[in-house]
Write a protein that holds these residues in place. Structure first.
Motif, short mmCIF file in Angstrom:
data_model
loop_
_atom_site.label_atom_id
_atom_site.label_comp_id
_atom_site.label_asym_id
_atom_site.label_seq_id
_atom_site.Cartn_x
_atom_site.Cartn_y
_atom_site.Cartn_z
N GLY A 147 0.84 -1.19 0.00
CA GLY A 147 0.00 0.00 0.00
C GLY A 147 0.88 1.24 0.00
N LYS A 148 0.46 2.27 0.73
CA LYS A 148 1.27 3.49 0.79
C LYS A 148 2.62 3.17 1.41
CE LYS A 148 -2.72 6.58 1.23
NZ LYS A 148 -3.41 7.57 2.10
N GLN A 149 3.66 3.89 0.94
CA GLN A 149 5.01 3.55 1.42
C GLN A 149 5.52 4.46 2.53
OE1 GLN A 149 8.41 4.35 -1.04
NE2 GLN A 149 7.35 5.85 -2.29
N HIS A 150 5.17 5.74 2.54
CA HIS A 150 5.70 6.67 3.55
C HIS A 150 4.78 6.67 4.77
CE1 HIS A 150 8.41 8.07 0.43
NE2 HIS A 150 7.46 8.66 -0.25
N LYS A 151 4.63 5.54 5.43
CA LYS A 151 3.65 5.44 6.51
C LYS A 151 4.25 4.75 7.74
CE LYS A 151 1.63 1.13 4.70
NZ LYS A 151 0.40 0.45 4.30
N PHE A 152 5.46 5.11 8.08
CA PHE A 152 6.17 4.43 9.14
C PHE A 152 5.64 4.83 10.53
CE2 PHE A 152 9.36 4.42 5.70
CZ PHE A 152 9.63 3.06 5.67
N LEU A 153 5.41 3.83 11.35
CA LEU A 153 5.17 4.05 12.77
C LEU A 153 6.47 4.50 13.44
CD1 LEU A 153 3.24 0.72 13.37
CD2 LEU A 153 2.19 3.00 13.43
N ASP A 154 6.35 5.12 14.60
CA ASP A 154 7.54 5.45 15.38
C ASP A 154 8.15 4.14 15.86
OD1 ASP A 154 9.29 6.06 17.56
OD2 ASP A 154 8.29 7.98 17.84
N ALA A 155 9.34 3.83 15.33
CA ALA A 155 9.94 2.52 15.60
C ALA A 155 10.22 2.31 17.08
CB ALA A 155 11.22 2.38 14.79
N SER A 156 10.53 3.38 17.81
CA SER A 156 10.84 3.21 19.22
C SER A 156 9.61 2.80 20.01
CB SER A 156 11.43 4.50 19.79
OG SER A 156 10.49 5.55 19.77
N ILE A 157 8.43 3.26 19.60
CA ILE A 157 7.20 2.85 20.29
C ILE A 157 6.87 1.40 19.96
CG2 ILE A 157 4.71 3.27 20.47
CD1 ILE A 157 5.31 6.24 20.07
N VAL A 158 7.05 1.02 18.69
CA VAL A 158 6.86 -0.39 18.32
C VAL A 158 7.83 -1.26 19.13
CG1 VAL A 158 6.85 -2.07 16.45
CG2 VAL A 158 6.14 0.27 16.00
N MET A 159 9.06 -0.77 19.28
CA MET A 159 10.06 -1.52 20.03
C MET A 159 9.65 -1.67 21.50
SD MET A 159 14.10 -0.61 20.29
CE MET A 159 15.21 -1.39 21.44
N ALA A 160 9.15 -0.60 22.10
CA ALA A 160 8.73 -0.67 23.51
C ALA A 160 7.57 -1.64 23.69
CB ALA A 160 8.34 0.72 24.00
N LEU A 161 6.60 -1.60 22.81
CA LEU A 161 5.47 -2.53 22.90
C LEU A 161 5.92 -3.96 22.63
CD1 LEU A 161 2.77 -0.38 21.10
CD2 LEU A 161 2.91 -0.86 23.55
N SER A 162 6.87 -4.12 21.71
CA SER A 162 7.42 -5.44 21.42
C SER A 162 8.18 -5.99 22.61
CB SER A 162 8.34 -5.38 20.19
OG SER A 162 7.61 -5.04 19.03
N ALA A 163 8.84 -5.09 23.35
CA ALA A 163 9.56 -5.52 24.54
C ALA A 163 8.62 -6.13 25.56
CB ALA A 163 10.31 -4.33 25.15
N ALA A 164 7.45 -5.54 25.71
CA ALA A 164 6.47 -6.06 26.66
C ALA A 164 5.90 -7.40 26.21
CB ALA A 164 5.34 -5.06 26.85
N ALA A 165 5.92 -7.66 24.90
CA ALA A 165 5.31 -8.88 24.35
C ALA A 165 6.30 -10.02 24.21
CB ALA A 165 4.69 -8.57 22.99
N THR A 166 7.59 -9.78 24.47
CA THR A 166 8.62 -10.80 24.27
C THR A 166 9.40 -11.01 25.56
OG1 THR A 166 10.16 -9.11 23.44
CG2 THR A 166 8.86 -10.34 21.81
N GLU A 167 10.20 -12.08 25.57
CA GLU A 167 10.95 -12.42 26.77
C GLU A 167 12.44 -12.61 26.53
OE1 GLU A 167 9.21 -15.95 28.35
OE2 GLU A 167 7.27 -15.02 28.74
N ARG A 168 12.81 -13.08 25.34
CA ARG A 168 14.20 -13.49 25.12
C ARG A 168 14.89 -12.71 24.02
NH1 ARG A 168 10.85 -17.50 24.94
NH2 ARG A 168 11.12 -17.74 22.68
N VAL A 169 14.21 -12.42 22.95
CA VAL A 169 14.85 -11.84 21.77
C VAL A 169 15.43 -10.46 22.10
CG1 VAL A 169 12.78 -10.69 20.84
CG2 VAL A 169 14.54 -11.54 19.28
N GLU A 170 16.63 -10.18 21.59
CA GLU A 170 17.21 -8.85 21.75
C GLU A 170 16.55 -7.88 20.80
OE1 GLU A 170 21.56 -8.59 22.39
OE2 GLU A 170 21.55 -10.76 22.07
N LEU A 171 16.44 -6.63 21.23
CA LEU A 171 15.75 -5.59 20.46
C LEU A 171 16.73 -4.46 20.20
CD1 LEU A 171 12.44 -5.63 22.51
CD2 LEU A 171 12.90 -6.82 20.35
N TYR A 172 16.79 -4.05 18.95
CA TYR A 172 17.84 -3.13 18.50
C TYR A 172 17.21 -2.00 17.71
CZ TYR A 172 21.48 -1.67 15.19
OH TYR A 172 22.31 -0.94 14.41
N LEU A 173 17.54 -0.78 18.06
CA LEU A 173 17.07 0.40 17.34
C LEU A 173 18.28 1.05 16.67
CD1 LEU A 173 14.93 2.51 16.57
CD2 LEU A 173 15.33 3.61 18.79
#
Length: 398
Positions: free
Chosen positions: A57-83
């Motif tokens: 679909g549209k290409q210039h529609k990026f979410l704030d990656a740091s917020i996705v990362m923070a929410l992903s941190a709450a949903a995961t336990e082991r995987v390392e997260l890198y910004l």
């Protein structure tokens, strides 16, 4: 042993972006990367004609990656997260230090980061000036290091672009050490010494941003380590990461077909060198000139549709295969990547570009990424059975 990851999803819907990260953890990746973008790489005037547009679909529609990362941190336990990389033009260093330490807590010590001077596409169209960005990177690395090491004492620093006037930073890390902050930067000895003095390692892009091959990468690693030693820091604590661009298939004709696409020819312009002049060592002429570089020159919405396709069509298919990507079977790609691992590569973030050229190749891309991961991790593969596939990376992105 090298750790293997892929890039996260940072387009809506947000809940699916978080689910993607969880899927990557479940199937066995070591890390998931998030990158700080507001603009994509193609002019909208050309975008509808590219096969990937129907999938994205549209290409210039990026979410704030740091917020996705923070929410992903709450949903995961082991995987390392890198910004990485997050730029130092749109983000001041004191704010970045607070930002990184907060994400360190959100991820319970599983987060690390990389700073970049900036990409023209993310700043120029949005009212920021890129002038002085190299000095902003230097000042930011120094200030963040001082803040992380301050133990609550006032921080003073007088830089050319950024300074600290006695600011106090009492936020402690989640664990015993602050999160690592790498740098995505050029390869001059002075710059690499700076990374070793203040940063925690180096981020690069393979093969395009390291066209001197494993020998250049090994030299860069050594120069960063020497800079750390001169600053009284432990070089064994440094981390070296790379985005690894691949184009894999068991079928040579299929690789040729995908490499002939306008999408991957354009991506070779974007990611295939720090400066266009570097193409000459391979016998190619960069379509946008010897001095052209992605970070300082690419502003997609300032390019017309015709200019885009003319530039893409001027890229030789062999340049896509040699300058822009590691190509071949997963076994062949693993052989090409092995010397970089031997030279000190700690994290390989795989970017398999076949679905970008043709989204219908996503299932095959999943299998190829899984096979490559298994080889370079010495037999530790991925549990991809039953995982949803599709999208840009071909793994976990439905």
């Amino acid at each position: 042993m090298v750790k293997v990851g892929v890039y996260g999803q940072f387009i809506p819907p947000l809940d699916q972006a978080v689910t993607y990260t969880k899927t990557c953890e479940d199937i066995g990746f070591d890390a998931v990367a998030f990158t700080d973008q507001i603009s994509a790489n193609h002019p909208n005037s050309a975008w509808p004609e590219l096969p990937v547009a129907a999938a994205w679909g549209k290409q210039h529609k990026f979410l704030d990656a740091s917020i996705v990362m923070a929410l992903s941190a709450a949903a995961t336990e082991r995987v390392e997260l890198y910004l990485g990389a997050i730029d130092v033009v749109r983000h001041a260093p004191s704010k970045l230090a607070q930002h990184f330490m907060t994400l360190d807590h959100a991820a319970r010590g599983r987060a690390f980061f990389a700073l970049g001077a900036s990409e023209a596409k993310n700043v120029l169209m949005y009212g920021h000036k890129r002038y002085g960005s190299a000095k902003k990177l230097e000042d930011s690395l120094a200030i963040i290091r001082k803040m992380f090491d301050s133990h609550g004492e006032p921080v003073w620093y007088e830089g050319e672009q950024y300074s600290m006037k006695g600011g106090v930073f009492e936020l402690e890390p989640y664990g015993s050490k602050p999160p690592k902050v790498l740098a995505a930067t050029g390869g001059s000895p002075d710059t690499l010494d700076l990374v070793g003095r203040y940063g925690d390692g180096l981020l690069t892009n393979l093969p395009g941003m390291c066209l001197g091959g494993p020998e250049q990468f090994a030299r860069d690693v050594q120069l960063v380590r020497m800079g750390a030693e001169r600053a009284g820091r432990d070089p064994d604590e440094l981390v070296f990461a790379a985005s690894v661009l691949t184009l894999m298939s068991e079928d040579e004709d299929e690789i040729q077909r995908l490499a002939s696409s306008a999408t991957l020819r354009w991506n070779t312009i974007v990611y295939g060198a720090v400066r266009g002049a570097e193409w000459k060592q391979f016998g190619y002429t960069h379509p946008l000139g010897d001095d052209w570089g992605y970070a300082k020159n690419m502003v997609p919405e300032r390019m017309s549709r015709d200019e885009f396709f003319a530039a893409a069509e001027a890229v030789p298919v062999e340049a896509v295969r040699s300058v822009g990507h590691f190509t071949g079977t997963p076994e062949v790609v693993a052989e090409k990547l092995a010397p970089y691992i031997d030279a000190g590569l700690n994290y390989a973030f795989l970017v398999e570009h076949s679905p970008l050229a043709d989204p219908s190749t996503a299932t095959v891309a999943t299998a190829n990424i899984a096979r490559l991961t298994e080889i370079i991790r010495g037999g530790r593969g991925l549990a991809t059975a039953g995982a949803s596939v599709g999208g840009y990376l071909g793994v976990g992105d439905s």
